[in-house]
Design an enzyme around this catalytic site. Structure first.
Site, PDB file in Angstrom:
ATOM      1  CG  ASP A 144      49.805  40.129  38.716  1.00  0.00           C
ATOM      2  OD1 ASP A 144      50.456  40.781  39.551  1.00  0.00           O
ATOM      3  OD2 ASP A 144      48.800  39.451  39.002  1.00  0.00           O
ATOM      4  NE  ARG A 194      38.437  34.196  38.967  1.00  0.00           N
ATOM      5  CZ  ARG A 194      37.665  35.207  38.528  1.00  0.00           C
ATOM      6  NH1 ARG A 194      38.019  35.868  37.425  1.00  0.00           N
ATOM      7  NH2 ARG A 194      36.569  35.545  39.175  1.00  0.00           N
ATOM      8  CG  ASN A 202      50.670  33.432  34.878  1.00  0.00           C
ATOM      9  OD1 ASN A 202      50.927  33.235  36.058  1.00  0.00           O
ATOM     10  ND2 ASN A 202      50.275  34.606  34.425  1.00  0.00           N
TER      11      ASN A 202
END
Length: 272
Positions: free
Chosen positions: A45, A162, A119
């Site tokens: 990613d 997260r 992100n």
């Protein structure tokens, strides 16, 4: 069609990239790293994040498709064994999904600077307490005392957000998520102490922020040496990602974070 290959520097990824180049040549597809219509990224990613920042000035003209040689695959939907399928999808005009980037303006007394992220955008001070006011649009919500603040998109909800205890957000939902980093919380200081998920129409502003802080945006960083304000919003600038037709968000979520199912066992009630 003009295709660029952006590859992570490990041996396996380089080997797969060479195989892709041969497949492209045999299908008479032009390789053009300067002005591509498609970027095939090979790695994890993080490889996509680097590829997007490399092509940020041409981002609206490019489709991205990923071949996974890393461990995480929220962006890299295809396996090395599926290279032929990748080529066929490109030749047949595969549909892509648009994702909005996060945009921010950093303003000091002497300058203004724009940055973009896939992100998250974060401000951190690892050395002493970061103190700033938090505004949603023009409304002062609270003062923050702690190590930092993180603003993520839906895509970034499964990344650093997260790890901070933020919420995972399903693919396709356009949101901004504000998450605190090691906030002080006692009789003298109060914080939200919870992920805050916002409609993308809002602008989040931290002001003022003292100098000697770090602004992170994806894998990139800026070291600030003067006081500043930073305004963050969901940008109109987008990038286009081609997903695997049979790989849903929940497939990726399951393979990345969860066990497939409860094993079939006979449960025994034990009374002590």
């Amino acid at each position: 069609m003009k295709v660029a290959i952006y590859v992570r520097g490990d041996e396996l990824s380089i080997k797969i990239a060479e195989k892709i180049k041969k497949k492209l040549a045999s299908n008479e597809i032009t390789i053009d790293d300067e002005n591509p219509n498609v970027v095939i990224f090979v790695g994890g990613d993080g490889t996509l994040l680097r590829a997007i920042h490399l092509y940020i000035d041409k981002i609206d003209q490019i489709h991205f498709i990923g071949v996974r040689t890393g461990t995480l695959g929220f962006f890299c939907d295809y396996k090395p064994s599926e290279i032929d399928e990748v080529i066929n999808r490109l030749k047949n005009g595969a549909n892509s999904k648009k994702y909005r980037l996060i945009e921010a303006e950093i303003a000091t007394n002497t300058s203004k600077k724009k940055i973009f992220a896939v992100n998250e955008i974060r401000i951190e001070n690892p050395f002493h307490t970061l103190i700033t006011n938090i505004y949603i649009d023009d409304f002062l919500t609270n003062a923050f005392y702690g190590n930092g603040l993180n603003v993520s998109s839906q895509l970034g909800s499964s990344a650093y957000n997260r790890s901070l205890g933020g919420a995972l957000v399903e693919r396709g939902l356009e949101i901004l998520q504000l998450q605190e980093i090691a906030a002080l919380s006692n009789r003298s200081y109060r914080s939200i102490n919870s992920p805050l998920i916002l409609d993308p129409k809002h602008v989040i502003k931290f002001a003022p922020v003292a100098k000697k802080t770090i602004i992170g945006y994806d894998h990139l960083t800026l070291e600030m040496d003067e006081d500043y304000t930073i305004s963050i919003w969901l940008s109109d600038k987008t990038f286009q990602l081609i997903h695997h037709e049979n790989n849903t968000y929940f497939d990726v979520l399951n393979s990345t974070f969860m066990k497939d199912k409860v094993e079939d066992k006979k449960w025994v009630l034990m009374i002590f």
